[in-house]
Design a protein around this motif. Structure first.
Motif, mmCIF file in Angstrom:
data_model
loop_
_atom_site.group_PDB
_atom_site.id
_atom_site.type_symbol
_atom_site.label_atom_id
_atom_site.label_comp_id
_atom_site.label_asym_id
_atom_site.label_seq_id
_atom_site.Cartn_x
_atom_site.Cartn_y
_atom_site.Cartn_z
ATOM 1 N N LEU A 178 62.392 42.791 38.209
ATOM 2 C CA LEU A 178 61.129 42.053 38.170
ATOM 3 C C LEU A 178 60.214 42.533 39.284
ATOM 4 C CD1 LEU A 178 59.265 39.577 37.437
ATOM 5 C CD2 LEU A 178 60.594 38.284 39.122
ATOM 6 N N LEU A 179 58.948 42.758 38.940
ATOM 7 C CA LEU A 179 57.905 42.962 39.946
ATOM 8 C C LEU A 179 57.151 41.649 40.088
ATOM 9 C CD1 LEU A 179 56.107 44.620 41.845
ATOM 10 C CD2 LEU A 179 54.773 45.312 39.831
ATOM 11 N N TYR A 180 57.216 41.021 41.273
ATOM 12 C CA TYR A 180 56.584 39.729 41.520
ATOM 13 C C TYR A 180 55.435 39.932 42.511
ATOM 14 C CZ TYR A 180 55.931 35.008 43.371
ATOM 15 O OH TYR A 180 55.396 33.817 43.797
ATOM 16 N N VAL A 181 54.225 39.599 42.075
ATOM 17 C CA VAL A 181 53.019 39.855 42.867
ATOM 18 C C VAL A 181 52.381 38.526 43.245
ATOM 19 C CG1 VAL A 181 50.869 41.153 42.995
ATOM 20 C CG2 VAL A 181 52.713 41.947 41.504
ATOM 21 N N GLY A 228 51.010 45.772 44.150
ATOM 22 C CA GLY A 228 51.789 45.636 42.933
ATOM 23 C C GLY A 228 51.679 46.857 42.037
ATOM 24 N N LEU A 229 50.456 47.380 41.872
ATOM 25 C CA LEU A 229 50.254 48.558 41.026
ATOM 26 C C LEU A 229 50.990 49.759 41.591
ATOM 27 C CD1 LEU A 229 48.870 49.812 38.595
ATOM 28 C CD2 LEU A 229 46.861 50.243 40.018
ATOM 29 N N ASP A 260 60.950 46.167 34.597
ATOM 30 C CA ASP A 260 61.154 45.604 33.258
ATOM 31 C C ASP A 260 60.180 44.478 32.940
ATOM 32 O OD1 ASP A 260 64.476 46.020 34.194
ATOM 33 O OD2 ASP A 260 63.569 47.162 32.557
ATOM 34 N N LEU A 261 59.730 43.752 33.964
ATOM 35 C CA LEU A 261 58.888 42.571 33.760
ATOM 36 C C LEU A 261 58.010 42.363 34.986
ATOM 37 C CD1 LEU A 261 58.137 39.833 32.374
ATOM 38 C CD2 LEU A 261 60.173 38.858 33.442
ATOM 39 N N VAL A 262 56.755 41.943 34.750
ATOM 40 C CA VAL A 262 55.817 41.674 35.845
ATOM 41 C C VAL A 262 55.410 40.200 35.789
ATOM 42 C CG1 VAL A 262 53.573 42.226 36.873
ATOM 43 C CG2 VAL A 262 54.927 44.025 35.769
ATOM 44 N N ILE A 263 55.514 39.509 36.935
ATOM 45 C CA ILE A 263 54.980 38.155 37.079
ATOM 46 C C ILE A 263 53.964 38.206 38.203
ATOM 47 C CG2 ILE A 263 55.473 35.752 37.670
ATOM 48 C CD1 ILE A 263 58.181 36.019 36.439
ATOM 49 N N THR A 264 52.734 37.796 37.946
ATOM 50 C CA THR A 264 51.678 37.964 38.943
ATOM 51 C C THR A 264 50.769 36.747 39.044
ATOM 52 O OG1 THR A 264 49.800 39.330 39.620
ATOM 53 C CG2 THR A 264 50.197 39.145 37.245
ATOM 54 N N ASP A 265 50.341 36.476 40.264
ATOM 55 C CA ASP A 265 49.283 35.509 40.512
ATOM 56 C C ASP A 265 47.963 36.124 40.049
ATOM 57 O OD1 ASP A 265 47.980 33.266 41.403
ATOM 58 O OD2 ASP A 265 47.885 33.927 43.486
ATOM 59 N N ILE A 266 46.903 35.310 39.919
ATOM 60 C CA ILE A 266 45.601 35.852 39.520
ATOM 61 C C ILE A 266 44.746 36.167 40.730
ATOM 62 C CG2 ILE A 266 43.426 35.361 38.348
ATOM 63 C CD1 ILE A 266 44.890 33.850 36.247
ATOM 64 N N GLY A 281 45.125 39.680 39.894
ATOM 65 C CA GLY A 281 46.237 39.864 38.993
ATOM 66 C C GLY A 281 45.849 40.422 37.637
ATOM 67 N N LEU A 282 44.705 39.988 37.106
ATOM 68 C CA LEU A 282 44.282 40.480 35.794
ATOM 69 C C LEU A 282 43.862 41.941 35.853
ATOM 70 C CD1 LEU A 282 42.323 37.382 34.412
ATOM 71 C CD2 LEU A 282 44.669 38.089 33.940
ATOM 72 N N GLU A 283 43.204 42.329 36.947
ATOM 73 C CA GLU A 283 42.829 43.735 37.108
ATOM 74 C C GLU A 283 44.076 44.609 37.201
ATOM 75 O OE1 GLU A 283 40.475 43.338 40.589
ATOM 76 O OE2 GLU A 283 38.583 43.108 39.512
ATOM 77 N N MET A 284 45.059 44.124 37.946
ATOM 78 C CA MET A 284 46.307 44.874 38.061
ATOM 79 C C MET A 284 47.003 44.956 36.703
ATOM 80 S SD MET A 284 49.806 43.940 40.085
ATOM 81 C CE MET A 284 50.162 42.770 38.786
#
Length: 666
Positions: A17-20, A50-51, A60-66, A73-76
């Motif tokens: 997991l990538l957690y941002v 994060g990027l 495998d999976l990204v969970i990010t704040d905005i 987060g959306l730009e990333m």
């Protein structure tokens, strides 16, 4: 809920997991949950970070704040979509404006979680994402098979045929290319010509039994090239039958998967091929520091040479045939339990001896000499040996030991994770239902024996009206996002108490609280709002070995003292407290550690230390408080030594503030 939790643990343990998240407190809280689910969690502090980490790691999976600095987060997520359109992305935010939902829909993210995370919702979304990953993997597998069939048609797949006795009668050019043998060298031979010694004999026995009975066999085989190197092939072998149903020949289609067979995958394949496996995980201590100090070339050289030494030395005691270099300073060894000649305790002793030998050896890295210190975890069979050994490494790091026997540790970790999850749920409910309350314990002026202060102490009242003490929930909360909310509720309770009593109020403040910008702002705002009572507030600083921002803490102390607040040092005389720290904190009060007080009537050593502390405090015009004052004998000794205040059950247990009404000093 329990079955969903267990399924998520099983399905997610091999995912990265990538957690941002830019908020330190929120990130720490979520990590408590994520590390229990995912095999590996990579943290990032903003969108740009994060990027970059997405580019550098297999995710495998990204969970990010905005909302984050640098890149939101959306730009990333949009940038990640361009790099890897199929990687699932979950949006985690406290915001629910339509524009965010619309943008996330446009990006095609897999889920949208609102802060604070509701555990049930999180599990539901995670289960859906894992199902999508599984379906994608199945789709990829089918697509790969279809591609192979097309390649067979175009004579570009890896193909071989044998007669019913297993003698090779045909191979195509792709087979020759990958194996390194010419067609003349292969025809007339059996497949043992490319068999690798690492591939278990049991695999070939199962293969031959399956195809000789007329059934299709599929699996992964490790083969040997003519030059001695190895390669992995995903294999499908189909018997060709005559009209009578008799096998006349076999055709095999292969897919070269060498590049995707990373060491961890190879390790898992081996573990799964055994009925019960013995797994040893080893980790270089402080590997992050090693990475910062050495170049990438030296790191690779170190990992290779250290791996060779580990395998060479441990193979003398147990016939491990391969060491898996997992990266990030981690290694793994695995063997079928039936092939291990040692019992768990004997193998553990050999591993301890190995760790000592390695630490005493010098590894030459070109012109650099390096001495390695390792941590080892042994899972001797049992349930999920790799996961148990993995948790063992974490536990050994926490306990600061270099070896741990971790057989079936995953069961303990899963049970603890369920307990922790229950605590988190209880804390969340308490915050939503005013269940975080403050009890107050009196602090007595030793000369007048009247209440001079009250210490504010947090309590939790759950939905069944049970009273929880800090030890029941606070440590778990410190690892989660709810700790800051608990702190803020306690602060509100404590400042409100100023209007219910004429006594001063003492509030416990930890380094975590002061280092958190939100909490610092809250404290300053409360002092300014209640500035006419600020002189009645004492902040009792709780010592912590994890303090990182000494300058922030010193600046905060100066700022609140300028508003009339008193500063106390808690538990002085043990732990991390020392006289040098007093110079940094400039306290008005020292609270003498209870371990010195409770034995003072029978321990001359404790009396001597307390005398020293009181003498030092008087010399520098610092007041002293003794906690754990349990009886009159202790009080009389403290009074004679010149301690200014006493706190303990002799004068009163913590309770609701209104229960003190009518008591002298209230």
């Amino acid at each position: 809920m329990e079955s969903v939790f267990k399924k998520c643990i099983v399905d997610a343990r091999n995912l990265t997991l990538l957690y941002v998240e830019d908020n330190v407190g929120a990130r720490a809280g979520s990590m408590l949950i994520f590390e229990e689910f995912f095999g590996r969690v990579i943290e990032a502090v903003d969108g740009e970070d994060g990027l970059e980490k997405f580019k550098n790691y297999h995710i495998d999976l990204v969970i990010t704040d905005i909302t984050m600095p640098q890149m939101n987060g959306l730009e990333m997520a949009a940038a990640i979509r361009k790099l890897s359109p199929q990687t699932p992305v979950l949006i985690l935010s406290a915001y629910n404006e339509a524009e965010y939902f619309i943008e996330s829909i446009r990006l095609g993210v897999e889920g949208y979680l609102l802060k604070p995370i509701e555990i049930g919702q999180f599990m539901d979304v995670l289960s859906q994402v894992i199902e999508k990953i599984r379906l994608k993997a199945e789709h990829d597998k089918l697509q790969t098979l279809l591609t192979q069939y097309l390649e067979v048609t175009d004579k570009s797949a890896i193909v071989s045929k044998t007669d019913k006795h297993g003698v090779i009668t045909y191979v195509n050019d792709a087979f020759c290319t990958i194996s390194g043998f010419s067609r003349d060298e292969i025809i007339g031979q059996k497949h043992s010509i490319v068999r690798h010694k690492d591939t278990p004999q049991e695999l070939f026995q199962d293969l031959w039994k399956t195809i000789s009975s007329g059934n299709l066999w599929q699996g992964i085989i490790k083969n040997r090239c003519k030059n001695g190197s190895s390669y992995y092939i995903k294999t499908a072998i189909k018997p060709i039958l005559n009209k009578k149903g008799e096998v006349v020949e076999y055709i095999a289609l292969y897919n070269d998967i060498t590049e995707v067979m990373n060491p961890k995958k190879q390790l898992f394949d081996y573990i799964h091929s055994t009925e019960e496996a013995v797994v040893v995980l080893l980790k270089i201590e402080d590997f992050a520091t090693v990475e910062d100090f050495y170049s990438n070339e030296l790191i690779e050289l170190l990992e290779r040479r250290l791996g060779d030494k580990l395998l060479e030395n441990i193979a003398k005691a147990c016939p491990f045939e391969k060491i898996y270099t997992l990266g990030f300073g981690e290694y793994a060894l695995a063997i079928d339990k039936n092939k291990c000649p040692l019992i768990a305790l004997s193998l553990g002793q050999k591993i301890k001896e190995l760790l000592k030998e390695i630490e005493e050896e010098i590894i030459h890295l070109n012109q650099i000499e390096y001495s390695a210190s390792l941590i080892a975890s042994l899972a001797f069979g049992g349930k999920e040996p790799y996961q148990s050994a993995h948790f063992g490494i974490k536990k050994a790091e926490r306990k600061k030991i270099n070896f741990i026997l971790a057989t079936d540790l995953i069961l303990e970790m899963q049970a603890q994770a369920q307990v922790n999850m229950g605590i988190i749920v209880a804390v969340k409910k308490a915050l939503n239902t005013s269940g975080i309350i403050s009890y107050f314990q009196p602090i007595i002026d030793n000369k007048t024996k009247k209440i001079a202060k009250f210490e504010s102490l947090v309590r939790l009242v759950d939905e069944n009206h049970n009273l929880w003490f800090p030890a029941d929930f606070l440590d778990i909360s410190k690892k989660g996002r709810y700790y800051t909310q608990i702190t803020q509720k306690v602060l509100d309770n404590s400042f409100q108490a100023l209007y219910q009593t004429s006594a001063d109020i003492t509030i416990n403040i930890s380094a975590i609280d002061i280092e958190e910008q939100v909490t610092r702002n809250k404290l300053i705002n409360l002092l300014d709002t209640h500035k006419e009572h600020a002189h009645r507030i004492t902040f009792e600083l709780l010592e912590d070995a994890s303090i990182k921002e000494f300058d922030v803490i010193k600046t905060f102390i100066q700022e609140v003292k300028s508003r009339g607040v008193s500063i106390a040092i808690d538990d002085f005389g043990s732990g991390y407290s020392n006289f040098e720290r007093l110079l940094d904190y400039d306290p008005d009060i020292i609270k003498i550690d209870g371990s010195l007080i409770k034995n003072i009537a029978t321990d001359d050593y404790s009396i001597s230390i307390v005398k020293t502390i009181v003498s030092f405090a008087n010399e520098h015009n610092i007041k002293t408080i003794a906690e754990f004052v349990e009886n009159e004998t202790i009080f009389n000794i403290l009074y004679a030594l010149g301690v200014h205040y006493s706190q303990g059950y002799y004068f009163g247990k913590p309770q609701l503030l209104e229960e003190y009404k009518g008591i002298s000093g209230f």
